[in-house]
Write a protein that holds these residues in place. Structure first.
Motif, PDB file in Angstrom:
ATOM      1  N   ILE A   7      37.705  49.863  51.565  1.00  7.43           N
ATOM      2  CA  ILE A   7      38.235  48.669  50.896  1.00  7.43           C
ATOM      3  C   ILE A   7      37.156  47.701  50.415  1.00  7.43           C
ATOM      4  CG2 ILE A   7      38.554  47.323  53.021  1.00  7.43           C
ATOM      5  CD1 ILE A   7      40.898  47.418  49.943  1.00  7.43           C
ATOM      6  N   GLY A   8      35.980  47.726  51.038  1.00  7.52           N
ATOM      7  CA  GLY A   8      34.943  46.754  50.684  1.00  7.52           C
ATOM      8  C   GLY A   8      34.625  46.733  49.203  1.00  7.52           C
ATOM      9  N   CYS A   9      34.537  47.924  48.574  1.00  6.16           N
ATOM     10  CA  CYS A   9      34.074  48.006  47.186  1.00  6.16           C
ATOM     11  C   CYS A   9      35.090  47.425  46.210  1.00  6.16           C
ATOM     12  CB  CYS A   9      33.772  49.454  46.828  1.00  6.16           C
ATOM     13  SG  CYS A   9      32.697  50.255  48.038  1.00  6.16           S
ATOM     14  N   ALA A  10      36.379  47.773  46.356  1.00  6.73           N
ATOM     15  CA  ALA A  10      37.389  47.257  45.430  1.00  6.73           C
ATOM     16  C   ALA A  10      37.910  45.903  45.892  1.00  6.73           C
ATOM     17  CB  ALA A  10      38.549  48.242  45.310  1.00  6.73           C
ATOM     18  N   GLY A  11      38.077  45.741  47.201  1.00  7.77           N
ATOM     19  CA  GLY A  11      38.722  44.544  47.738  1.00  7.77           C
ATOM     20  C   GLY A  11      38.015  43.261  47.345  1.00  7.77           C
ATOM     21  N   ASN A  12      36.673  43.309  47.272  1.00 11.25           N
ATOM     22  CA  ASN A  12      35.920  42.110  46.952  1.00 11.25           C
ATOM     23  C   ASN A  12      35.719  41.901  45.465  1.00 11.25           C
ATOM     24  OD1 ASN A  12      35.670  41.569  49.653  1.00 11.25           O
ATOM     25  ND2 ASN A  12      33.606  42.404  49.837  1.00 11.25           N
ATOM     26  N   SER A  13      36.146  42.852  44.623  1.00 12.73           N
ATOM     27  CA  SER A  13      35.760  42.742  43.220  1.00 12.73           C
ATOM     28  C   SER A  13      36.916  42.814  42.232  1.00 12.73           C
ATOM     29  CB  SER A  13      34.759  43.852  42.881  1.00 12.73           C
ATOM     30  OG  SER A  13      35.368  45.114  43.027  1.00 12.73           O
ATOM     31  N   TRP A  14      38.077  43.280  42.642  1.00 12.55           N
ATOM     32  CA  TRP A  14      39.103  43.546  41.626  1.00 12.55           C
ATOM     33  C   TRP A  14      39.671  42.255  41.027  1.00 12.55           C
ATOM     34  CZ3 TRP A  14      44.559  42.684  41.734  1.00 12.55           C
ATOM     35  CH2 TRP A  14      45.082  42.223  42.939  1.00 12.55           C
ATOM     36  N   GLY A  15      40.058  42.381  39.765  1.00 11.46           N
ATOM     37  CA  GLY A  15      40.752  41.285  39.096  1.00 11.46           C
ATOM     38  C   GLY A  15      39.910  40.047  38.855  1.00 11.46           C
ATOM     39  N   SER A  16      38.588  40.156  39.036  1.00 10.57           N
ATOM     40  CA  SER A  16      37.802  38.935  38.995  1.00 10.57           C
ATOM     41  C   SER A  16      36.957  38.816  37.735  1.00 10.57           C
ATOM     42  CB  SER A  16      36.888  38.882  40.223  1.00 10.57           C
ATOM     43  OG  SER A  16      35.910  39.894  40.128  1.00 10.57           O
ATOM     44  N   ARG A  17      36.995  39.807  36.848  1.00  7.14           N
ATOM     45  CA  ARG A  17      36.058  39.783  35.734  1.00  7.14           C
ATOM     46  C   ARG A  17      36.567  38.912  34.591  1.00  7.14           C
ATOM     47  NH1 ARG A  17      35.673  44.551  38.302  1.00  7.14           N
ATOM     48  NH2 ARG A  17      33.598  44.988  39.081  1.00  7.14           N
ATOM     49  N   GLY A  18      35.620  38.186  33.977  1.00  8.10           N
ATOM     50  CA  GLY A  18      35.980  37.175  32.984  1.00  8.10           C
ATOM     51  C   GLY A  18      36.249  37.730  31.601  1.00  8.10           C
ATOM     52  N   ILE A  19      36.324  39.056  31.479  1.00  9.16           N
ATOM     53  CA  ILE A  19      36.583  39.644  30.180  1.00  9.16           C
ATOM     54  C   ILE A  19      38.036  39.409  29.781  1.00  9.16           C
ATOM     55  CG2 ILE A  19      34.815  41.421  30.204  1.00  9.16           C
ATOM     56  CD1 ILE A  19      36.832  43.212  31.594  1.00  9.16           C
ATOM     57  N   LEU A  20      38.275  39.387  28.497  1.00  9.36           N
ATOM     58  CA  LEU A  20      39.639  39.178  28.013  1.00  9.36           C
ATOM     59  C   LEU A  20      40.069  40.383  27.198  1.00  9.36           C
ATOM     60  CD1 LEU A  20      39.223  35.535  26.704  1.00  9.36           C
ATOM     61  CD2 LEU A  20      40.282  36.237  28.838  1.00  9.36           C
ATOM     62  N   THR A  21      41.363  40.608  27.136  1.00 13.74           N
ATOM     63  CA  THR A  21      41.854  41.612  26.198  1.00 13.74           C
ATOM     64  C   THR A  21      43.058  41.040  25.480  1.00 13.74           C
ATOM     65  OG1 THR A  21      43.508  42.651  27.600  1.00 13.74           O
ATOM     66  CG2 THR A  21      41.250  43.455  27.803  1.00 13.74           C
ATOM     67  N   SER A  22      43.380  41.663  24.358  1.00 13.49           N
ATOM     68  CA  SER A  22      44.449  41.113  23.537  1.00 13.49           C
ATOM     69  C   SER A  22      45.822  41.619  23.948  1.00 13.49           C
ATOM     70  CB  SER A  22      44.176  41.460  22.073  1.00 13.49           C
ATOM     71  OG  SER A  22      43.846  42.827  21.954  1.00 13.49           O
ATOM     72  N   ALA A  23      45.892  42.730  24.661  1.00 12.68           N
ATOM     73  CA  ALA A  23      47.221  43.252  24.953  1.00 12.68           C
ATOM     74  C   ALA A  23      47.400  43.688  26.409  1.00 12.68           C
ATOM     75  CB  ALA A  23      47.526  44.418  24.024  1.00 12.68           C
ATOM     76  N   HIS A  24      46.579  44.615  26.867  1.00 18.52           N
ATOM     77  CA  HIS A  24      46.865  45.258  28.143  1.00 18.52           C
ATOM     78  C   HIS A  24      46.290  44.482  29.314  1.00 18.52           C
ATOM     79  CE1 HIS A  24      48.222  48.919  26.124  1.00 18.52           C
ATOM     80  NE2 HIS A  24      47.352  48.546  25.212  1.00 18.52           N
ATOM     81  N   ASP A  25      46.927  44.581  30.468  1.00 17.87           N
ATOM     82  CA  ASP A  25      46.327  43.966  31.639  1.00 17.87           C
ATOM     83  C   ASP A  25      46.096  44.970  32.763  1.00 17.87           C
ATOM     84  OD1 ASP A  25      48.806  44.344  32.744  1.00 17.87           O
ATOM     85  OD2 ASP A  25      48.914  42.356  33.659  1.00 17.87           O
ATOM     86  N   LEU A  26      46.149  46.260  32.427  1.00 15.94           N
ATOM     87  CA  LEU A  26      46.002  47.261  33.485  1.00 15.94           C
ATOM     88  C   LEU A  26      44.622  47.172  34.143  1.00 15.94           C
ATOM     89  CD1 LEU A  26      47.769  49.368  34.759  1.00 15.94           C
ATOM     90  CD2 LEU A  26      46.769  51.096  33.278  1.00 15.94           C
ATOM     91  N   SER A  55      40.409  55.429  55.032  1.00 15.32           N
ATOM     92  CA  SER A  55      40.407  55.098  56.448  1.00 15.32           C
ATOM     93  C   SER A  55      39.386  55.993  57.140  1.00 15.32           C
ATOM     94  CB  SER A  55      41.788  55.326  57.041  1.00 15.32           C
ATOM     95  OG  SER A  55      42.040  56.721  57.056  1.00 15.32           O
ATOM     96  N   GLU A  56      39.180  55.715  58.419  1.00 16.72           N
ATOM     97  CA  GLU A  56      38.244  56.504  59.210  1.00 16.72           C
ATOM     98  C   GLU A  56      38.633  57.986  59.189  1.00 16.72           C
ATOM     99  OE1 GLU A  56      38.013  54.776  62.995  1.00 16.72           O
ATOM    100  OE2 GLU A  56      35.960  55.454  63.276  1.00 16.72           O
ATOM    101  N   GLN A  57      39.952  58.213  59.282  1.00 24.03           N
ATOM    102  CA  GLN A  57      40.460  59.583  59.303  1.00 24.03           C
ATOM    103  C   GLN A  57      40.102  60.335  58.019  1.00 24.03           C
ATOM    104  OE1 GLN A  57      44.677  59.654  59.642  1.00 24.03           O
ATOM    105  NE2 GLN A  57      44.731  61.701  60.498  1.00 24.03           N
ATOM    106  N   ASP A  58      40.225  59.637  56.871  1.00 17.32           N
ATOM    107  CA  ASP A  58      39.889  60.265  55.598  1.00 17.32           C
ATOM    108  C   ASP A  58      38.418  60.651  55.557  1.00 17.32           C
ATOM    109  OD1 ASP A  58      42.493  59.760  54.558  1.00 17.32           O
ATOM    110  OD2 ASP A  58      41.897  57.694  54.199  1.00 17.32           O
TER     111      ASP A  58
END
Lengths: 475, 457
Positions: free
Chosen positions: B65-84, B94-97
């Protein structure tokens, strides 16, 4: 009372979870002259740093050991020594928290052994009488793999590691009783207050005032009220600019009472009380009238002192605020997503004014969740919050800035709470605890709903008048 | 696992060659940080930052989780239509994986994301932990692509490989090898162009598009800012490429030239002169006396329109001294934009400048220019003191260091909400600089508290 359900999904979609190292780093950010160091790749600290800076609007002295592809394979022991030396030379910290990450856990670094060896190599000289040597920093190693648990587990692990590794200054002078205290001079006025991640700077301030009014001297661990509260210091510092000092930590054994506020601090409280023989009183949270009354009752009983005029007034205001806001919040369907302790604190407070919790999501399991006064808590992500909030017809969604996108898609109101809040100011004032802090949360929640309804009314009126104009001109 | 894409990144011909590099930089392929001074993003950060602006695609972080959890949804780029691209998708290991293998979990994540959102493509980012565990990422992605019917593109840019810059180069290689040329457009024109770099910060692309449109140019794809997967995949049919302040992506432009015969040039949209040069660059590559003449007419009109506005800010800003510290190669292109405003850059640097970028900074600022090489934030305040600087122009990460030192600050990177590109952007830069430097707040916070001011004797 709440049933804990798993989302059953094998994917992180709009993750609610944050990693253990982040929670552990926050504990060290609440200590004075400290730096947390992530034992991992440089991205581990730069992403975490960016997020913390955006939440607190403050520079954050988070460092990393910069594990590379090669050190990850051959072992980072030698690099660790060089990094610890360099941090001491450049930042001169009194306290360093060394926190492992996914990489160093997978590569099997033994930081306990490495730190032991490091102390032996560097500081053996201080034991030799007559040698001049600056006091060695306190270095605390904590195992915080990203792939196990979450932010709250990291906080708990760091707090436990800290209270278990503080060397107590047994030979030092006894604490002076606080001035004007009716609490006998022979008694021990120091109270060790271990807190969880739901308390913000303004919460700590209020609780400190409340406890001091009983003639006691609280030492908060960690104390974010002096480090990440947003203050302009006279000059720039490469470490934390405030927080619990090393000297205060050394004297925690003087405390006659260990208070834990927040379920995340509970285990550390058991550890500390076990080490010092102090009495232990623990609270899952201090949100709402009943919870704060519980603490005040304990302090009255221990000190024989009546609550201050200020505390009485604050209580009366909260009681009045509960009545005022229940008109707006009663029966409102609420969806929440937060770290376990904050989830139960905020949810309990909203339940106290009759709100109906239709969805509650926690990123990780925790014992405190079972005590929540509603039916079910899901361990999951924001996608689970969105699905369930939609199904339950939620009108108010409570959570971080990420949750705002959920409320936008659902077209309902959003109360910012928890972590991270990066789209508005004042995170350190976003209180949840104490008489005053509880009142602020309730009024914020009620005002959010009122604002949202107002905006909807404006839109409805605009649409209504537009359709009348069309009809009139058509006639 | 050795991945062919990563190897190609090291052999691409637009790379600085070892023999032209300083000794210090020569080993950048074998990156090693200085102890106690590990700042800046990792390779994964560079890779995902370059590709996330492909806004209609799903971007899945394969790791704990560290890599995505601290970074997602935070970038200042804009787009004209999609928000995916703003959604956070991760296999959340997880540890098991990690013990039993993470492939199944990744497969399930891809299937769930595609099932919910039906993106045109999925990018999957390897991270340190998944690189160490040694799953066959390519095989899982291939199986998922077959299963979902959507291209699933693995990106081998684990964080510990090195710098953020390397991540951007790896991302460029991935686009060249696996994306560009996979879609045949049915609407090709002679004036289709591709922009590389830029990131559509605060809609900077949208400042530029109308100007290009007036010349009849159509931006087929912007790699990467407000991009659509199908447009990027069809970029091989454009007739010219401009690399916008992104030396890390020069290899991509060169690759498009080698494979698809598309000529390219390097330029910037910061400042009046640079913007005009960029327009001339397109006219030169696309050819034709008629286009060249229209371009000159447009440049003349725009420059005339912008001159009085710039002059008014120049009056207020002339003689001001700035420290410029920015990501990648924006430094050298911004210096010219600042010179338009009469602002003198007294020190400049970047955390990941190539030798080439440093050479260019020297070309513009003179041989005595102070180059900031160290990234320790306390240095900004020291250098500001020594150079009597009026303002720090840098990325948002450094904002609070400046503010704590009571030094005016202008944000030039991701989090900013104001475009500085094109002719209007040059004026906007003046407006924002003036606002930062002459804000009344400085007088308030520089005054001492009553208890700090000595009482009169």
């Amino acid at each position: 009372m709440a049933r804990i359900a798993a989302s059953g999904r094998k994917a992180g979609l709009d993750p609610l979870k944050h990693s253990q190292p982040l929670g552990a780093a926050l504990v060290f950010l609440g200590l004075a002259n400290a730096i947390p160091i992530l034992h991992g790749s440089k991205g581990c600290s730069s992403f975490a740093n960016e997020l913390l800076v955006r939440h607190y609007n403050e520079p954050v002295p988070l460092q990393s050991t910069g594990i590379s592809e090669i050190t990850a394979v051959v072992g980072g022991g030698r690099d660790l020594v060089q990094n610890l030396d360099a941090f001491q030379a450049r930042q001169c910290p009194e306290i360093m928290g060394l926190l492992t990450t996914g990489i160093t856990e997978v590569s099997g670094e033994d930081i306990t052994g490495q730190l032991l060896q490091y102390r032996r190599d560097r500081y053996a000289a201080t034991d030799v009488p007559g040698t001049e040597h600056a006091a060695p920093p306190l270095i605390v190693g904590v195992s915080t793999p990203d792939f196990r648990g979450g932010m709250s587990d990291g906080w708990s692990a760091a707090l436990r590691a800290l209270v278990n590794s503080i060397p107590f200054d047994a030979g030092g002078p006894a604490d002076e009783p606080t001035e004007g205290a009716a609490y006998g001079a022979t008694e021990r006025p120091t109270v060790a207050v271990l807190v969880g991640p739901s308390l913000v700077a303004a919460d700590v301030d209020e609780l400190a005032r409340l406890i001091r009014a009983f003639g006691l001297a609280p030492v908060f661990v960690p104390d974010l009220s002096a480090s990440l509260d947003g203050h302009l210091a006279s000059s720039w510092k490469p470490t934390t600019t405030g927080g619990t000092s090393l000297a205060q930590l050394h004297r925690l054994d003087r405390a006659g009472l260990v208070l834990t506020i927040g379920a995340t601090a509970a285990e550390a409280g058991v550890d500390l009380a076990g080490r010092t023989g102090a009495d232990l009183v623990s609270y899952d949270h201090l949100s709402g009238l009943a919870a704060v009354d519980g603490l005040v009752g304990v302090l009255m009983a221990r000190t024989g002192i009546q609550p201050s005029e200020e505390a009485r007034r604050s209580r009366a205001r909260l009681a009045d605020g509960l009545l005022d806001t229940h008109v707006t919040l009663g029966g409102v369907r609420v969806a929440l997503a937060m770290e376990p302790e904050a989830l139960v604190a905020v949810g309990s407070l909203l339940c106290a004014v009759g709100a109906e919790i239709v969805a509650a999501v926690s990123p990780t399991p925790a014992p405190v969740l079972a005590d929540a006064p509603w039916d079910e808590i899901v361990i999951g992500d924001l996608i689970d919050l969105e699905d369930r909030a939609l199904e339950g017809g939620a009108e108010l969604v409570v959570g971080s800035s990420h949750v705002r996108a959920v409320s936008d898609r659902l077209g309902v109101s959003h109360l910012p709470a928890g972590f991270p809040i990066y789209d508005r100011f004042g995170s350190s004032l976003r209180t949840t605890a104490g008489y005053e802090g509880s009142l602020r949360l309730l009024t914020d929640a009620a005002n959010r709903l009122l604002d949202h309804r107002h905006q909807q009314n404006v839109r409805t009126r605009a649409a209504g008048s537009a359709s009348r104009t069309t009809t009139a001109s058509g006639a | 696992m050795v991945n062919p894409d990563s190897l190609r990144t090291f052999t691409e011909s637009a790379c600085d060659r070892g023999d032209t590099k300083s000794v210090k930089k020569r080993d950048s392929g074998r990156w090693k940080p200085r102890p106690g001074e590990v700042l800046g993003g990792c390779t994964f950060d560079g890779a995902i930052s370059t590709l996330v602006p492909i806004a209609d695609s799903a971007h899945i972080v394969h790791g704990p989780i560290g890599c995505a959890g601290n970074s997602w949804g935070s970038r200042g780029i804009l787009t004209s239509a999609h928000d995916l691209y703003r959604r956070g998708f991760t296999s959340d290991l997880s540890e098991q994986d990690i013990v039993l293998g993470a492939g199944r979990r990744l497969f399930a994540t891809i299937a769930e994301v595609v099932g919910r959102h039906r993106p045109p493509a999925v990018f999957v980012y390897e991270t340190c932990v998944t690189a160490m565990v040694g799953d066959d990422l390519d095989a899982v992605c291939l199986a998922a692509a077959v299963h979902t019917g959507v291209p699933v593109i693995p990106v081998h840019g684990a964080g510990f490989l090195g710098t953020r810059n390397l991540g951007a180069r790896i991302a460029g290689t991935v686009l060249l090898e696996r994306v560009i040329g996979t879609v045949e457009p049915d609407d090709v024109t002679d004036l289709d162009v591709t922009l590389i770099g830029g990131f559509n910060l605060a809609g900077e692309l949208w400042e530029v598009l109308p100007i290009l449109a007036r010349l009849g140019l159509r931006v087929r794809a912007c790699i990467s800012g407000d991009a659509r997967y199908a447009d990027v995949a069809a970029a091989h049919r454009s007739r010219a490429t401009m690399v916008v302040c992104s030396p890390a992506l020069l290899g991509l432009a060169l690759g498009m030239e080698e494979r698809h015969g598309i000529p390219w040039f390097e330029g910037s949209f910061y400042g009046v002169a640079a913007t005009s040069d960029a327009l001339r660059g397109f006219a030169r590559l696309l050819g034709g006396a008629e286009l060249a003449q229209r371009t000159e007419e447009l440049i003349a009109a725009e420059q005339t329109a912008v001159r009085p506005k710039l002059a008014s800010y120049r009056e207020r800003l002339a003689g001001k001294r700035a420290i410029l510290y920015t990501d990648e190669a924006r430094s050298w292109s911004l210096i010219a934009a600042l010179a338009d405003l009469g602002v003198q850059v007294v020190a400049a640097g970047t955390s990941r400048s190539s030798d080439d970028a440093i050479r260019r900074i020297h070309e513009v600022l003179g041989p005595d220019a102070r180059i900031i090489d160290e990234t320790d934030p306390s240095n900004f305040l020291r250098i500001a003191d020594e150079t009597a600087a009026d303002v720090l122009i840098a990325g948002g990460r450094n904002m609070y260091t400046a503010l704590k030192g009571r030094l005016p600050f202008l944000d030039i990177n991701q989090d900013r909400h104001v475009p500085y590109s094109g002719y209007r952007g040059a004026v906007e830069l003046g407006h924002q600089l003036d606002r930062a430097i002459s804000n009344p707040v400085w007088a308030h916070v520089r005054a001492g508290a009553p208890w700090d001011i000595a009482a009169p004797a």
